[in-house]
Each structure stands twice: as C-alpha cells, then as structure tokens.
Design an enzyme around this catalytic site. Structure first.
Site, PDB file in Angstrom:
ATOM      1  N   TYR A   1       7.707  -6.453  -2.056  1.00 21.16           N
ATOM      2  CA  TYR A   1       8.618  -4.795  -1.674  1.00 21.16           C
ATOM      3  C   TYR A   1       8.926  -4.568  -3.113  1.00 21.16           C
ATOM      4  O   TYR A   1       8.264  -3.525  -3.661  1.00 21.16           O
ATOM      5  CB  TYR A   1       9.894  -5.190  -0.844  1.00 21.16           C
ATOM      6  CG  TYR A   1      10.610  -4.546  -0.941  1.00 21.16           C
ATOM      7  CD1 TYR A   1      10.664  -2.908  -0.479  1.00 21.16           C
ATOM      8  CD2 TYR A   1      11.828  -4.223  -1.082  1.00 21.16           C
ATOM      9  CE1 TYR A   1      11.410  -2.500   0.044  1.00 21.16           C
ATOM     10  CE2 TYR A   1      12.673  -3.318  -0.661  1.00 21.16           C
ATOM     11  CZ  TYR A   1      12.352  -2.259  -0.288  1.00 21.16           C
ATOM     12  OH  TYR A   1      13.401  -0.773   0.451  1.00 21.16           O
TER      13      TYR A   1
ATOM     14  N   LYS B   1       0.833  -1.388   0.245  1.00 21.67           N
ATOM     15  CA  LYS B   1      -0.010   0.091  -0.200  1.00 21.67           C
ATOM     16  C   LYS B   1       0.580   0.936   0.038  1.00 21.67           C
ATOM     17  O   LYS B   1       0.386   2.622  -0.733  1.00 21.67           O
ATOM     18  CB  LYS B   1      -1.108   0.331   1.123  1.00 21.67           C
ATOM     19  CG  LYS B   1      -2.364  -1.503   1.096  1.00 21.67           C
ATOM     20  CD  LYS B   1      -2.468  -1.038   1.917  1.00 21.67           C
ATOM     21  CE  LYS B   1      -3.865   0.029   2.410  1.00 21.67           C
ATOM     22  NZ  LYS B   1      -4.770  -0.269   3.906  1.00 21.67           N
TER      23      LYS B   1
HETATM   24  P1  NAD Z   1      13.356   2.907   8.058  1.00 18.82           P
HETATM   25  O1  NAD Z   1      11.880   1.651   8.161  1.00 18.82           O
HETATM   26  O2  NAD Z   1      14.197   3.075   8.856  1.00 18.82           O
HETATM   27  O3  NAD Z   1      11.961   3.292   7.761  1.00 18.82           O
HETATM   28  C1  NAD Z   1      11.415   3.662   6.956  1.00 18.82           C
HETATM   29  C2  NAD Z   1       9.826   4.597   7.428  1.00 18.82           C
HETATM   30  O4  NAD Z   1       8.818   5.250   6.770  1.00 18.82           O
HETATM   31  C3  NAD Z   1       9.603   4.560   8.972  1.00 18.82           C
HETATM   32  O5  NAD Z   1      10.336   5.889   9.379  1.00 18.82           O
HETATM   33  C4  NAD Z   1       8.622   4.238   8.332  1.00 18.82           C
HETATM   34  O6  NAD Z   1       7.695   4.259   9.650  1.00 18.82           O
HETATM   35  C5  NAD Z   1       7.822   5.164   7.567  1.00 18.82           C
HETATM   36  N1  NAD Z   1       6.574   4.484   7.236  1.00 18.82           N
HETATM   37  C6  NAD Z   1       6.148   3.585   6.605  1.00 18.82           C
HETATM   38  N2  NAD Z   1       5.368   3.229   5.891  1.00 18.82           N
HETATM   39  C7  NAD Z   1       4.206   4.460   6.016  1.00 18.82           C
HETATM   40  C8  NAD Z   1       2.767   4.994   6.018  1.00 18.82           C
HETATM   41  N3  NAD Z   1       2.234   3.885   5.107  1.00 18.82           N
HETATM   42  N4  NAD Z   1       3.237   6.234   6.094  1.00 18.82           N
HETATM   43  C9  NAD Z   1       4.224   6.574   6.525  1.00 18.82           C
HETATM   44  N5  NAD Z   1       5.071   6.283   7.259  1.00 18.82           N
HETATM   45  C10 NAD Z   1       6.290   5.449   6.961  1.00 18.82           C
HETATM   46  O7  NAD Z   1      13.872   2.485   6.182  1.00 18.82           O
HETATM   47  P2  NAD Z   1      15.187   3.023   5.216  1.00 18.82           P
HETATM   48  O8  NAD Z   1      16.110   2.351   5.515  1.00 18.82           O
HETATM   49  O9  NAD Z   1      15.628   4.368   5.667  1.00 18.82           O
HETATM   50  O10 NAD Z   1      13.830   3.268   3.799  1.00 18.82           O
HETATM   51  C11 NAD Z   1      13.631   4.349   3.461  1.00 18.82           C
HETATM   52  C12 NAD Z   1      13.717   4.390   2.341  1.00 18.82           C
HETATM   53  O11 NAD Z   1      14.578   3.808   1.209  1.00 18.82           O
HETATM   54  C13 NAD Z   1      12.634   3.170   1.612  1.00 18.82           C
HETATM   55  O12 NAD Z   1      11.237   3.412   0.647  1.00 18.82           O
HETATM   56  C14 NAD Z   1      12.991   1.519   1.128  1.00 18.82           C
HETATM   57  O13 NAD Z   1      12.039   0.971  -0.169  1.00 18.82           O
HETATM   58  C15 NAD Z   1      14.462   2.790   0.575  1.00 18.82           C
HETATM   59  N6  NAD Z   1      15.503   2.295   0.390  1.00 18.82           N
HETATM   60  C16 NAD Z   1      16.613   1.506   1.257  1.00 18.82           C
HETATM   61  C17 NAD Z   1      17.292   1.276   1.192  1.00 18.82           C
HETATM   62  C18 NAD Z   1      18.682   1.012   2.457  1.00 18.82           C
HETATM   63  O14 NAD Z   1      19.596   0.336   2.415  1.00 18.82           O
HETATM   64  N7  NAD Z   1      18.046   1.664   2.913  1.00 18.82           N
HETATM   65  C19 NAD Z   1      17.521   0.256  -0.117  1.00 18.82           C
HETATM   66  C20 NAD Z   1      16.809   0.659  -0.727  1.00 18.82           C
HETATM   67  C21 NAD Z   1      15.847   1.434  -0.195  1.00 18.82           C
END
Ligand code: NAD
Ligand code: UDP
Length: 328
Positions: free
Chosen positions: A146, A92
């Site tokens: 995902y 979602k």
């Molecule tokens: P994380 O889980 O630390 O942060 C994600 C944040 O999004 C969390 O604070 C969570 O509470 C919030 N969230 C989730 N669903 C939500 C919603 N419906 N409404 C509002 N907030 C919501 O993860 P991250 O590592 O910081 O990743 C952040 C983004 O970067 C993501 O989109 C992830 O797919 C992308 N990403 C990260 C990596 C990595 O290595 N860290 C790699 C590829 C992509």
C-alpha cells in the site's frame, strides 16, 4: 455543467465525494469495480440525471466519452485488512490505475486530484508529520504494497505535472471516519463499534500506546474540495491533529456505546506505525481549512450509522474472501 470523474465512488470517501459534487451542481461519473466498495453507498444517486455509474476496474484502460473537467482518483483498498488480502490489486490500482487516470486527464485536459495517505510517512520518525518529511517505510513489509503504491502514485503524478504540464493535486489523507465505513473492514473504528454492538470484548493491538488522529468525513471532504479548487500542486496533509492513544480511544468507545465489555490485548501487527498526527499548517495557510467536528460528535454520528445496520450485516464479521483472486 462541469463534469467530474470520481474513482472508488462506491467506497467510503468516494461516495461522500459524489454527494458533495452533486450538491455543488456537477455532473458526476462514479467509477468502481466494487472490490471493497458497495453500491448501497451510492444507490440514492442512481435516480439523478446528474449521476452516472461505470462498473470498471481502473487498472484496465479507462474510457469516458465527452469532456471532463476534473478527476478524483480514490480507487484503492484502504484498510490494512483489505490490502493484506489483495496485495497485488493494491499495487496495481496505485500504479497502473493512476497511470491510466493521468493519461485520461492529459487527453481530456482535466485537473486531477490523487488520494494519497499518511502511510507515505510509514512508521514516522518525525512527529507530527509535515509534508516535507520523506517517511520511514519498509518496502518489503506487509504494508509496503500500500505504502509504496501510494508513494509511486505521488511520483508519477508529479512527473505528469512536470513533464506534461498537467494540473495535478495530491492530498495526504490521515485516518478518516464516518458513516458508510464498512463494518468488517478491520479498521479500528468499525472494529471497536462492531465489537461493542455484538457484545464482544474490544481488541486493542499491542499495549495500545500507539497513537492515531481521527478526522470526521465531512471535514475531510471539505479539505479535499478546497485543495482541488486551489492552485497548489505539492502534497497537502488533510487530517485532524487531535491525537489519542488507541487504549484511551477504546475506553472512549466503551463509554460512548455503553457496552459492558472490556478491553483485551492482541499482538501488534508488523510495522504498525507507533505514532501519527498531521501537521496541518499548510492546509490552514493555503486552503484556510481546519477540521471543525469534535471527536465526540463525529463518533456519535458514526455509531448512530452502525446502529442502523441489520443484524445480518452486523454478524457478517468474516472479511470478504479474496483468496480465490490471490491464488496462483
Ligand atoms: P474504500 O475501500 O471504502 O473505497 C475504495 C473504493 O475503491 C472501493 O469502492 C473499491 O471497490 C474501489 N476500488 C478498488 N480498486 C479498484 C479498481 N482497481 N478499480 C475500480 N475501483 C476500485 O476506502 P476509502 O477509505 O474510501 O479510501 C478511498 C481512498 O482514500 C483510497 O485511495 C485510500 O487509499 C485513501 N485514503 C483513505 C483514508 C481513510 O482514512 N479512509 C486514509 C488515507 C487514504
Ligand atoms: N487497532 C486495534 N484493534 C483493532 C484494529 C486496529 O488496536 O481491532 C489499532 C491498529 O493496530 C492501529 C490503529 O488501531 O494501531 C489504527 O488501525 P487502522 O487499521 O484503523 O488503521 P491504520 O492507521 O493502522 O492504517
């Protein structure tokens, strides 16, 4: 003062983005529903007039009063453990959440950057991965929730660009690490460092011959910032091409942490990509960007962060209980 909305602000990357935009003199609105994030990642910003926080689920209609110049959509569960536990929310936030934020960007005439991932390449048959590679994804496998959410996210973003003329940017992020990762999110770096700190054996999945390429968070944020400010619309890989097998990586962590524990082997999760390494030619040419932080330095900083956690946080190995949200 330019105004930016950052979704996923209480998460690992989102919180570092908030810091960066504050430092650049922006007014920052952080938005998060805290499903995998933690307010302690941004509590140092609450005293600033330049910063506002909205506790909101972006899969619901998103309202922000006044003008907005930029939106960075980073809300999404990001670790395999998280998105396996909350699969529907993951789909979602990638689909409905992205649609809401694109609509908001259109309304506000804001430029929007979408956080995509190397997972769009799935278990890749092309190595290293260039942006032109279409990927090898199992749509119905456990990681499909995902991977397909992120692929849809890219499609709808390009559709808003082509159909509505919206200013869009797409970053494909490869494994990024650093302070503020959640110790119990199951990703390999917090997993290994947590095990070392608790005096447990390090769990390598499979035979450990699978590879990853780890990028330090400061480098990643710099790449994302440059991409947002560029005029390039197609996806760009931002990651560190320095590739390592997971077994060698576990040995590096054993040396770094000084643990006397050993490696133990556990089954390889389904569809776990066997190789991963970004081709960053585009980022170099278009953004003049390449990573600067060596793994040894980045890992030391990350370990120093995990060492500051309380004993209670360290022992909290149980992953968050998402089951009640998953029940029919
Ligand atoms: P994380 O889980 O630390 O942060 C994600 C944040 O999004 C969390 O604070 C969570 O509470 C919030 N969230 C989730 N669903 C939500 C919603 N419906 N409404 C509002 N907030 C919501 O993860 P991250 O590592 O910081 O990743 C952040 C983004 O970067 C993501 O989109 C992830 O797919 C992308 N990403 C990260 C990596 C990595 O290595 N860290 C790699 C590829 C992509
Ligand atoms: N991994 C591991 N032991 C762990 C956690 C992860 O061997 O305790 C492996 C995992 O199977 C994968 C790699 O480390 O091959 C990176 O996993 P992570 O969950 O960090 O992210 P992914 O890159 O798979 O999304």
């Amino acid at each position: 003062m330019k105004k930016v909305l950052i979704t996923g602000a209480a998460g690992f990357l989102g919180s570092h983005l908030c810091d960066r935009f504050i430092k650049e003199g922006f007014h920052v609105i952080g938005m998060d529903n805290l499903i995998t994030g933690d307010l302690k990642n941004i509590e140092h910003l609450f005293k600033l007039e330049q910063f506002e926080f909205y506790h909101h689920d972006v899969t619901k209609f998103v309202h922000v009063p006044g003008e907005l110049d930029y939106i960075l959509h980073f809300a999404s569960p990001a670790s395999p453990i998280d998105y396996l536990k909350i699969p529907i929310q993951t789909l979602k936030v990638g689909a409905l959440g992205t649609h809401n934020l694109l609509g908001l960007a259109k309304e506000k005439k804001a430029r929007i950057l979408i956080a995509s991932t190397s997972e769009v390449y799935g278990d890749p048959l092309v190595h290293p991965q260039t942006e032109e590679y279409y990927g090898n994804v199992n749509t119905i496998g456990p990681r499909g929730v995902y991977d397909e959410a992120k692929r849809f996210q890219e499609s709808i973003t390009m559709a808003y660009h082509r159909f509505h003329g919206l200013e869009t940017r797409i970053v494909r992020i490869f494994n990024t690490y650093g302070p503020r990762m959640r110790l119990n999110d199951g990703r390999v770096i917090p997993a290994f460092m947590g095990q070392a700190l608790r005096g447990e054996d390090l769990t390598v999945f499979g035979d450990g011959s699978q590879t990853r390429s780890f990028c330090y968070v400061d480098d990643e944020i710099e790449g994302i910032f440059r991409l947002l400010m560029s005029d390039y619309v197609l996806p760009v890989n931002i990651g560190n091409p320095h590739e390592i097998t997971i077994k060698d990586f576990a040995e590096e962590i054993i040396k770094l942490t000084g643990t006397t524990q050993k490696i133990i082997y556990k089954p390889l999760p389904q569809d776990d990509p066997l190789v991963r390494q970004p081709d960053i030619t585009k980022a170099k040419e278009i953004l003049g960007w390449e990573p600067k932080v060596e793994r040894a330095e980045g890992m030391q900083k990350t370990f120093d962060y995990f060492k500051t956690l309380s004993k209670e946080e360290l022992e909290k190995t149980e992953h968050r209980d998402f089951t009640s949200r998953n029940k029919k």
